[in-house]
Design a protein around this motif. Structure first.
Motif, PDB file in Angstrom:
ATOM      1  N   VAL A   1      -0.620   0.019  -7.178  1.00  0.00           N
ATOM      2  CA  VAL A   1      -0.880   1.444  -7.397  1.00  0.00           C
ATOM      3  C   VAL A   1      -1.396   2.089  -6.112  1.00  0.00           C
ATOM      4  CG1 VAL A   1      -2.310   3.104  -8.664  1.00  0.00           C
ATOM      5  CG2 VAL A   1      -1.299   1.139  -9.858  1.00  0.00           C
ATOM      6  N   LEU A   2      -2.342   1.425  -5.461  1.00  0.00           N
ATOM      7  CA  LEU A   2      -2.875   1.968  -4.213  1.00  0.00           C
ATOM      8  C   LEU A   2      -1.810   1.977  -3.125  1.00  0.00           C
ATOM      9  CD1 LEU A   2      -5.241   3.102  -2.670  1.00  0.00           C
ATOM     10  CD2 LEU A   2      -6.038   0.772  -2.232  1.00  0.00           C
TER      11      LEU A   2
ATOM     12  N   GLU B   1       1.861   5.046   0.385  1.00  0.00           N
ATOM     13  CA  GLU B   1       3.245   5.279   0.792  1.00  0.00           C
ATOM     14  C   GLU B   1       3.663   6.724   0.524  1.00  0.00           C
ATOM     15  OE1 GLU B   1       7.644   3.239   0.145  1.00  0.00           O
ATOM     16  OE2 GLU B   1       6.170   3.181  -1.490  1.00  0.00           O
ATOM     17  N   SER B   2       3.349   7.228  -0.651  1.00  0.00           N
ATOM     18  CA  SER B   2       3.732   8.592  -1.001  1.00  0.00           C
ATOM     19  C   SER B   2       3.033   9.617  -0.115  1.00  0.00           C
ATOM     20  CB  SER B   2       3.402   8.854  -2.476  1.00  0.00           C
ATOM     21  OG  SER B   2       3.708  10.187  -2.819  1.00  0.00           O
ATOM     22  N   GLU B   3       1.752   9.426   0.129  1.00  0.00           N
ATOM     23  CA  GLU B   3       1.023  10.361   0.989  1.00  0.00           C
ATOM     24  C   GLU B   3       1.651  10.442   2.372  1.00  0.00           C
ATOM     25  OE1 GLU B   3      -2.470  12.145   0.239  1.00  0.00           O
ATOM     26  OE2 GLU B   3      -0.869  12.184  -1.261  1.00  0.00           O
ATOM     27  N   LEU B   4       1.951   9.293   2.941  1.00  0.00           N
ATOM     28  CA  LEU B   4       2.493   9.266   4.298  1.00  0.00           C
ATOM     29  C   LEU B   4       3.940   9.734   4.335  1.00  0.00           C
ATOM     30  CD1 LEU B   4       1.019   5.839   5.472  1.00  0.00           C
ATOM     31  CD2 LEU B   4       0.238   8.107   6.178  1.00  0.00           C
ATOM     32  N   LYS B   5       4.734   9.227   3.426  1.00  0.00           N
ATOM     33  CA  LYS B   5       6.182   9.468   3.464  1.00  0.00           C
ATOM     34  C   LYS B   5       6.555  10.847   2.937  1.00  0.00           C
ATOM     35  CE  LYS B   5      10.479   7.393   1.694  1.00  0.00           C
ATOM     36  NZ  LYS B   5      11.010   6.295   0.841  1.00  0.00           N
ATOM     37  N   ASP B   6       5.959  11.244   1.827  1.00  0.00           N
ATOM     38  CA  ASP B   6       6.396  12.460   1.136  1.00  0.00           C
ATOM     39  C   ASP B   6       5.637  13.705   1.572  1.00  0.00           C
ATOM     40  OD1 ASP B   6       8.117  10.818  -0.286  1.00  0.00           O
ATOM     41  OD2 ASP B   6       6.695  10.531  -1.926  1.00  0.00           O
ATOM     42  N   PHE B   7       4.452  13.539   2.135  1.00  0.00           N
ATOM     43  CA  PHE B   7       3.688  14.720   2.531  1.00  0.00           C
ATOM     44  C   PHE B   7       3.435  14.781   4.030  1.00  0.00           C
ATOM     45  CE2 PHE B   7       0.015  17.440   3.160  1.00  0.00           C
ATOM     46  CZ  PHE B   7       0.343  18.542   2.375  1.00  0.00           C
ATOM     47  N   CYS B   8       2.859  13.718   4.582  1.00  0.00           N
ATOM     48  CA  CYS B   8       2.441  13.774   5.988  1.00  0.00           C
ATOM     49  C   CYS B   8       3.634  13.889   6.931  1.00  0.00           C
ATOM     50  CB  CYS B   8       1.590  12.560   6.330  1.00  0.00           C
ATOM     51  SG  CYS B   8       0.015  12.524   5.431  1.00  0.00           S
ATOM     52  N   LEU B   9       4.687  13.133   6.681  1.00  0.00           N
ATOM     53  CA  LEU B   9       5.855  13.205   7.560  1.00  0.00           C
ATOM     54  C   LEU B   9       6.519  14.583   7.532  1.00  0.00           C
ATOM     55  CD1 LEU B   9       7.774   9.807   7.253  1.00  0.00           C
ATOM     56  CD2 LEU B   9       6.376  10.649   9.129  1.00  0.00           C
TER      57      LEU B   9
ATOM     58  N   ILE C   1       1.230  -6.800  -1.910  1.00  0.00           N
ATOM     59  CA  ILE C   1       1.698  -6.530  -3.278  1.00  0.00           C
ATOM     60  C   ILE C   1       2.772  -7.502  -3.727  1.00  0.00           C
ATOM     61  CG2 ILE C   1       1.081  -4.090  -3.177  1.00  0.00           C
ATOM     62  CD1 ILE C   1       4.101  -3.486  -2.784  1.00  0.00           C
ATOM     63  N   GLY C   2       3.098  -8.518  -2.910  1.00  0.00           N
ATOM     64  CA  GLY C   2       4.084  -9.513  -3.295  1.00  0.00           C
ATOM     65  C   GLY C   2       5.516  -9.033  -3.238  1.00  0.00           C
TER      66      GLY C   2
ATOM     67  N   LEU D   1      -9.475   4.345  -6.380  1.00  0.00           N
ATOM     68  CA  LEU D   1      -8.606   5.394  -5.863  1.00  0.00           C
ATOM     69  C   LEU D   1      -9.224   6.732  -6.251  1.00  0.00           C
ATOM     70  CD1 LEU D   1      -6.109   6.416  -4.458  1.00  0.00           C
ATOM     71  CD2 LEU D   1      -4.800   6.003  -6.554  1.00  0.00           C
ATOM     72  N   VAL D   2      -9.834   7.385  -5.280  1.00  0.00           N
ATOM     73  CA  VAL D   2     -10.558   8.635  -5.507  1.00  0.00           C
ATOM     74  C   VAL D   2      -9.912   9.717  -4.660  1.00  0.00           C
ATOM     75  CG1 VAL D   2     -12.820   9.752  -5.492  1.00  0.00           C
ATOM     76  CG2 VAL D   2     -12.662   7.278  -5.813  1.00  0.00           C
ATOM     77  N   THR D   3      -9.516  10.808  -5.273  1.00  0.00           N
ATOM     78  CA  THR D   3      -8.818  11.872  -4.548  1.00  0.00           C
ATOM     79  C   THR D   3      -9.474  13.232  -4.736  1.00  0.00           C
ATOM     80  OG1 THR D   3      -7.301  12.211  -6.401  1.00  0.00           O
ATOM     81  CG2 THR D   3      -6.602  10.671  -4.664  1.00  0.00           C
TER      82      THR D   3
END
Length: 593
Positions: free
Chosen positions: A196-197, A202-210, A248-249, A174-176
Motif C-alpha cells: 500500500v505504501l 509510486e502514484s505521488e511521484l509518477k502521477d503528480f510530481c512528474l 514488496i516481493g 501512511l499519514v497525508t
C-alpha cells in the motif's frame, strides 16, 4: 564566498508535525498566535513555508547516513581510547546487535530515530499542503502553474521521506493530513501493508510530481538547486522500482530500466556525467550537470553534512590533527568518527589480509590499477583537489615539533589499514595493547579515511561550500545496469557502467573495462563491488547489501546473522507505548500490551 539560493523556514512550521515524543500527533502547535490564517501575507511567506521541510530533511541526513553505513561492511565507528564508546551503541550497529528493547530508543540506540525524523518532515509537508488548500494563489500573485509546482515540491519531499521509511521499517503509518480528527482515528494509527505504501509513493511521484514539477531548464540547476525537478522525481521512482522485489516481493526491472532511460535521454531536462569523478562533490557543484538533486549548502548559512559537530557526515570522516594539512584548523580539531573497515589483520611483522568477501575496501579499489580516487587526498591550487583518501602514513602537521600529527595522548599518528592498539607502534605496525582486531580496540592510528567532499582551506571562499548531492546521474546508470544484469544482459550492463567508470582511472584499458569494451566479466558479485567503489560513503550501502541478499554475511568484526530480521530496524519502546496500534517489526521484542 559564493551566494546560494537557500530557503529558510519559520518557527511555526519547525514544530509542526509532532515532536519526538509522538510520531502520530500531527496537530498544529500555535506559538504567539501565529497561525495559517495570519502567517501567509506574501509570496515569500508561501515559499518559506513550502521549503521549511527541506531544511529539516537536510539536517536529518546524518541519521540516514548512520542507518545506511554503520550496519554495513564499508564504514565503521571504532573506539579510540575513551572516544566513541558511547555505551557500545556504535558496535551494536556494526555487529547487528540492536535487539534489546531497552536500547531501542534515541540516545541509547539511534537505529530507531529515522522513523521520528522522517515523520516530522512528513508532518511539516502535510501541514503546509493543508494550508495551501485553503489559500487562493491569486492573492499572492502566483500563477496556477507555480502553485501546482509548490504543491509538487511538498508531495515529492513527502514521497522522499516515505521512501526512507519503507526502506528502513517497511511496516509504516501512511499519514497525508495534519487534521488530527483524521490522523488520530484508530484506522489511521495502524501500519499499512508495504504494498500500500509502495503504491502511494509510486502514484505521488509518477502521477503528480512528474506532471507538476518543472523540468531542468538549463545544463545544471544553478541557483535553483535544492528544489525537486522532474528528473529528481524520476530518479526517486528508479530507486523505488530497483528495490521493489525486496520491499514488496514484486520485481520491477523493466519499469526501472524505462524510467532510467527517460532520464538519460533528456526527457526531464539535460543531465550529463561529469568528466571528473569529484565534480559532483566540489565546492561549485550547483554547476555540475551530473547532480540531479542536492541540498544546498554554504559555510555562511547551513552545511549540515560538513559541519564539525555530532550531527554530521563528512565533518567527522577525517583523521585527528589533519586541520593544518587541510588549512581548516580555524574550525576546531577533527573528531574521527567514520573510517573504512580494515583489510589487514594485526599479525606482526607480516600482516595478512582478512578473507572476507565483503568489506575489504582497500582491496576492492586496488583491484584495478590507476584509480584516481585511491590516492592521498591533497588540496591543490585554485580550490581543487586530488585523491579521495587519507591513506597509510603520517599526517603532515606544522604545528607539531616533528612536523606530523599527534594523538591526544601524544604519540605520532600513523594511519593504518588495520584496527588495533598500536599507540607508539603505529609506524612499525607493532601492537602495544590488545592484539585482537575489533571495534573496541582502536586507537588514533586505526583506519583509513574517505574524503568524498573536499575540505578546502578555511580562507579562500570555498570551505564547506559543497552542496550535499543526494541523487546524481551516475546512480541512474548503475541502477539501469543492475536491472539489465538481473535480466541476464551483462554486456549492456557493462557498457552502462563503463561510461561512468572511465573517468576514475588514469588509463581505462581493457584490463579495467567490463565487456564488451574490455575483458572484465561482470557478474552480481562484481556489480555489488562496483556499487561500493562508486558510491563509497554516500549513505546507501545497507540498502545495496540487502537487495543483493548479502546483508546477513560475515565481514570484519561481524559474524553472519542467524536470520534476516536485521534487514529492518525495530520500533522504539517509546513509539510503541505512545501508539498501541503499532506492531513491532518481526524478530524484535515488543512491549507488554
Amino acid at each position: 564566498m559564493k551566494i546560494k539560493h537557500i530557503f529558510l523556514g519559520i518557527g511555526l512550521l519547525a514544530t509542526a508535525g509532532g515532536g519526538l515524543s509522538s510520531c502520530t500527533d500531527l496537530q498544529e502547535k500555535v506559538y504567539d498566535q501565529v497561525t495559517s490564517q495570519n502567517y501567509y501575507q506574501t509570496k515569500d511567506d508561501v515559499i518559506h513555508a513550502v521549503f521549511r521541510p527541506f531544511e529539516h530533511t537536510y539536517y536529518s541526513m546524518w541519521q540516514v547516513h548512520e542507518h545506511e553505513e554503520l550496519p554495513a561492511d564499508q564504514l565503521v565507528t571504532v573506539v579510540r581510547g575513551d572516544w566513541w564508546w558511547d555505551g557500545g551503541k556504535w558496535i551494536m550497529y556494526h555487529r547487528h546487535q540492536y535487539d534489546g528493547i531497552q536500547y531501542n530508543n534515541p540516545g541509547s540506540g539511534e537505529w530507531t530515530s529515522e522513523w521520528e525524523l522522517m515523520y516530522q518532515a512528513i508532518g511539516q509537508c502535510n501541514l503546509v499542503l493543508d494550508d495551501l488548500a485553503e489559500l487562493n494563489p491569486a492573492t499572492f500573485k502566483i500563477t496556477d502553474t507555480e502553485w501546482a509546482s509548490y504543491i509538487a515540491q511538498l508531495r515529492c519531499m513527502r514521497a522522499f521521506c516515505y521512501l526512507r521509511l519503507i526502506n528502513c521499517y517497511r511496516n509504516c503509518l501512511l499519514v497525508t493530513t495534519s487534521d488530527a480528527s483524521v490522523s488520530m482515528q484508530p484506522e489511521n494509527r495502524k501500519q499499512v501493508e508495504p504494498r500500500v505504501l509502495f503504491k502511494f509513493i509510486e502514484s505521488e511521484l509518477k502521477d503528480f510530481c512528474l506532471t507538476n514539477l518543472p523540468p531542468r531548464s538549463g545544463n545544471y540547476d544553478g541557483p535553483m538547486q535544492g528544489q525537486f525537478t522532474q528528473g529528481a522525481a524520476a530518479a526517486l521512482l528508479a530507486r523505488l522500482y530497483l528495490n521493489a522485489e525486496k520491499w514488496i516481493g514484486e520485481a520491477r526491472w523493466d519499469d526501472c530500466i524505462g524510467i532510467c532511460e527517460r532520464i538519460r535521454k533528456g526527457e526531464f531536462g539535460h543531465y550529463e556525467l561529469a568528466e571528473r569523478w569529484d565534480a559532483p562533490f566540489d565546492w561549485n557543484n550547483e554547476t555540475c550537470s551530473e547532480v540531479i538533486f542536492a541540498f544546498t549548502a554554504s559555510f555562511a548559512t547551513t552545511c549540515h553534512h560538513m559541519v564539525n559537530s555530532r550531527q554530521t557526515i563528512y565533518g567527522r570522516m577525517l583523521p585527528y590533527q589533519c586541520g593544518p594539512y587541510l588549512g581548516i584548523e580555524k574550525d576546531g580539531e577533527r573528531n574521527p568518527r567514520y573510517c573504512i573497515t580494515p583489510s589487514y589483520d594485526n599479525s606482526y611483522p607480516n600482516r595478512q589480509l582478512f578473507d572476507y568477501k565483503l568489506g575489504q575496501v582497500s582491496q576492492k579499489f586496488l583491484k584495478y590499477p590507476g584509480d584516481l580516487r585511491w590516492k592521498q587526498y591533497k588540496n591543490t591550487s585554485n580550490n581543487t583537489r586530488e585523491g579521495m583518501m587519507f591513506l597509510e602514513g603520517k599526517i603532515p602537521n606544522n604545528t607539531q615539533s616533528e612536523g606530523f600529527g599527534k594523538s591526544p595522548q601524544g604519540y605520532t599518528i600513523y594511519l593504518r589499514d588495520q584496527v588495533g592498539q598500536f599507540f607508539v607502534g603505529g609506524e612499525s605496525g607493532q601492537i602495544t595493547g590488545d592484539s585482537e582486531s575489533k571495534c573496541e580496540n582502536g586507537d588514533f592510528n586505526s583506519g583509513l579515511f574517505v574524503v568524498k567532499y573536499p575540505f578546502y582551506p578555511y580562507e579562500g571562499g570555498a570551505y564547506k561550500e559543497s552542496d550535499h548531492a543526494v541523487i546524481r546521474l551516475a546512480e541512474v546508470y548503475y541502477t539501469e545496469a543492475e536491472c539489465y544484469l538481473r535480466k541476464g544482459d551483462a554486456r549492456t550492463a557493462g557498457s552502462l557502467l563503463n561510461k561512468v567508470r572511465e573517468r576514475n582511472y588514469s588509463s581505462f584499458g581493457d584490463n579495467i573495462a567490463y565487456e564488451p569494451e574490455g575483458r572484465v566479466k561482470l557478474n552480481m558479485d562484481e556489480m555489488l563491488d562496483e556499487w561500493g567503489r562508486e558510491f563509497l560513503a554516500e549513505s546507501r550501502r545497507r540498502t545495496d547489501l540487502i537487495r543483493f541478499g548479502r546483508f546477513q554475511e560475515a565481514w570484519w568484526d561481524k559474524k553472519a546473522d542467524a536470520d534476516t530480521h536485521y534487514e529492518l530496524f525495530p520500533l522504539s519502546q517509546d513509539q510503541l507505548e505512545q501508539n498501541l496500534y503499532l506492531k513491532q517489526n518481526p524478530g524484535y521484542p515488543d512491549i507488554t500490551r
